[in-house]
Design a protein around this motif. Structure first.
Motif, PDB file in Angstrom:
ATOM      1  N   SER A 199      -3.038   3.823  -3.038  1.00  0.00           N
ATOM      2  CA  SER A 199      -2.666   2.973  -4.166  1.00  0.00           C
ATOM      3  C   SER A 199      -2.109   1.642  -3.686  1.00  0.00           C
ATOM      4  CB  SER A 199      -1.650   3.687  -5.057  1.00  0.00           C
ATOM      5  OG  SER A 199      -0.480   3.991  -4.342  1.00  0.00           O
ATOM      6  N   GLU A 200      -2.131   0.665  -4.584  1.00  0.00           N
ATOM      7  CA  GLU A 200      -1.575  -0.653  -4.301  1.00  0.00           C
ATOM      8  C   GLU A 200      -0.648  -1.048  -5.438  1.00  0.00           C
ATOM      9  OE1 GLU A 200      -4.508  -3.664  -3.477  1.00  0.00           O
ATOM     10  OE2 GLU A 200      -5.426  -2.462  -1.907  1.00  0.00           O
ATOM     11  N   ASP A 220       3.976   3.786   3.459  1.00  0.00           N
ATOM     12  CA  ASP A 220       4.021   2.574   2.657  1.00  0.00           C
ATOM     13  C   ASP A 220       4.054   1.390   3.610  1.00  0.00           C
ATOM     14  OD1 ASP A 220       4.345   4.192   0.351  1.00  0.00           O
ATOM     15  OD2 ASP A 220       6.505   4.227   0.665  1.00  0.00           O
ATOM     16  N   TYR A 221       3.274   0.337   3.285  1.00  0.00           N
ATOM     17  CA  TYR A 221       3.309  -0.866   4.104  1.00  0.00           C
ATOM     18  C   TYR A 221       2.877  -2.072   3.286  1.00  0.00           C
ATOM     19  CZ  TYR A 221      -1.723   0.058   4.619  1.00  0.00           C
ATOM     20  OH  TYR A 221      -3.063   0.296   4.383  1.00  0.00           O
ATOM     21  N   GLU A 222       3.305  -3.238   3.735  1.00  0.00           N
ATOM     22  CA  GLU A 222       2.950  -4.471   3.050  1.00  0.00           C
ATOM     23  C   GLU A 222       1.607  -4.982   3.544  1.00  0.00           C
ATOM     24  OE1 GLU A 222       6.164  -7.251   3.404  1.00  0.00           O
ATOM     25  OE2 GLU A 222       7.423  -6.115   2.010  1.00  0.00           O
ATOM     26  N   ILE A 223       0.818  -5.526   2.619  1.00  0.00           N
ATOM     27  CA  ILE A 223      -0.484  -6.099   2.990  1.00  0.00           C
ATOM     28  C   ILE A 223      -0.509  -7.558   2.569  1.00  0.00           C
ATOM     29  CG2 ILE A 223      -1.782  -3.988   2.985  1.00  0.00           C
ATOM     30  CD1 ILE A 223      -2.700  -4.616   0.145  1.00  0.00           C
ATOM     31  N   LYS A 276       0.871  -1.177   0.000  1.00  0.00           N
ATOM     32  CA  LYS A 276       0.000   0.000   0.000  1.00  0.00           C
ATOM     33  C   LYS A 276       0.902   1.219   0.000  1.00  0.00           C
ATOM     34  CE  LYS A 276      -4.385  -0.042   0.901  1.00  0.00           C
ATOM     35  NZ  LYS A 276      -5.413   0.333  -0.075  1.00  0.00           N
ATOM     36  N   HIS A 277       0.571   2.185  -0.829  1.00  0.00           N
ATOM     37  CA  HIS A 277       1.305   3.448  -0.931  1.00  0.00           C
ATOM     38  C   HIS A 277       0.266   4.554  -0.753  1.00  0.00           C
ATOM     39  CE1 HIS A 277       4.208   6.378  -2.288  1.00  0.00           C
ATOM     40  NE2 HIS A 277       3.581   6.613  -3.426  1.00  0.00           N
ATOM     41  N   ILE A 278       0.298   5.184   0.416  1.00  0.00           N
ATOM     42  CA  ILE A 278      -0.682   6.209   0.783  1.00  0.00           C
ATOM     43  C   ILE A 278       0.019   7.559   0.834  1.00  0.00           C
ATOM     44  CG2 ILE A 278      -2.360   6.956   2.522  1.00  0.00           C
ATOM     45  CD1 ILE A 278      -3.028   4.163   1.537  1.00  0.00           C
ATOM     46  N   THR A 306      -1.458  -1.697  -9.322  1.00  0.00           N
ATOM     47  CA  THR A 306      -2.708  -2.426  -9.521  1.00  0.00           C
ATOM     48  C   THR A 306      -3.951  -1.626  -9.167  1.00  0.00           C
ATOM     49  OG1 THR A 306      -2.529  -3.415  -7.320  1.00  0.00           O
ATOM     50  CG2 THR A 306      -1.588  -4.661  -9.172  1.00  0.00           C
ATOM     51  N   LYS A 307      -3.823  -0.646  -8.260  1.00  0.00           N
ATOM     52  CA  LYS A 307      -4.985   0.171  -7.861  1.00  0.00           C
ATOM     53  C   LYS A 307      -4.526   1.582  -7.561  1.00  0.00           C
ATOM     54  CE  LYS A 307      -7.659  -3.530  -5.730  1.00  0.00           C
ATOM     55  NZ  LYS A 307      -8.306  -4.016  -4.509  1.00  0.00           N
TER      56      LYS A 307
END
Length: 100
Positions: free
Chosen positions: A61-62, A97-100, A3-5, A41-42
């Motif tokens: 975003s993803e 940014d973090y991993e999901i 995730k990139h916020i 992807t998003k």
């Protein structure tokens, strides 16, 4: 997945009408990067917010991986959008940014 916020605060000297146009341009051009930038992807840009908010725009975003995030950050299409529509119009940028 990553995730990139991003949260942005627009420049104070922009008028209400200018802010509306800037938000529209940022949303349209960033969301158009899906399918252009490998691994993105998003992309969801939020420009409507409650009065309690301290930011004007949120990008949620993803990406497929941390490597895809690194590629996104330097991809020519993303750099063009950032340099043309985002950076000239914002005074504050926060990211997470973090991993999901």
């Amino acid at each position: 997945m990553v995730k990139h916020i991003i949260l942005w605060k627009l420049n104070d000297e922009l008028s209400t009408e200018q802010k509306k146009a800037v938000k529209t341009d940022i949303k349209k051009n960033l969301e158009a990067l899906v399918g252009v930038v490998p691994g993105l992807t998003k992309m969801n840009i939020r420009t409507e917010f409650l009065a309690s908010s301290s930011a004007d725009i949120m990008m949620d975003s993803e990406l497929e991986s941390n490597e895809a995030l690194k590629g996104y950050q330097t991809h020519p299409s993303h750099v063009h959008v950032a340099d043309t529509y985002v950076r000239p119009n914002v005074s504050v940028r926060l990211s997470m940014d973090y991993e999901i």
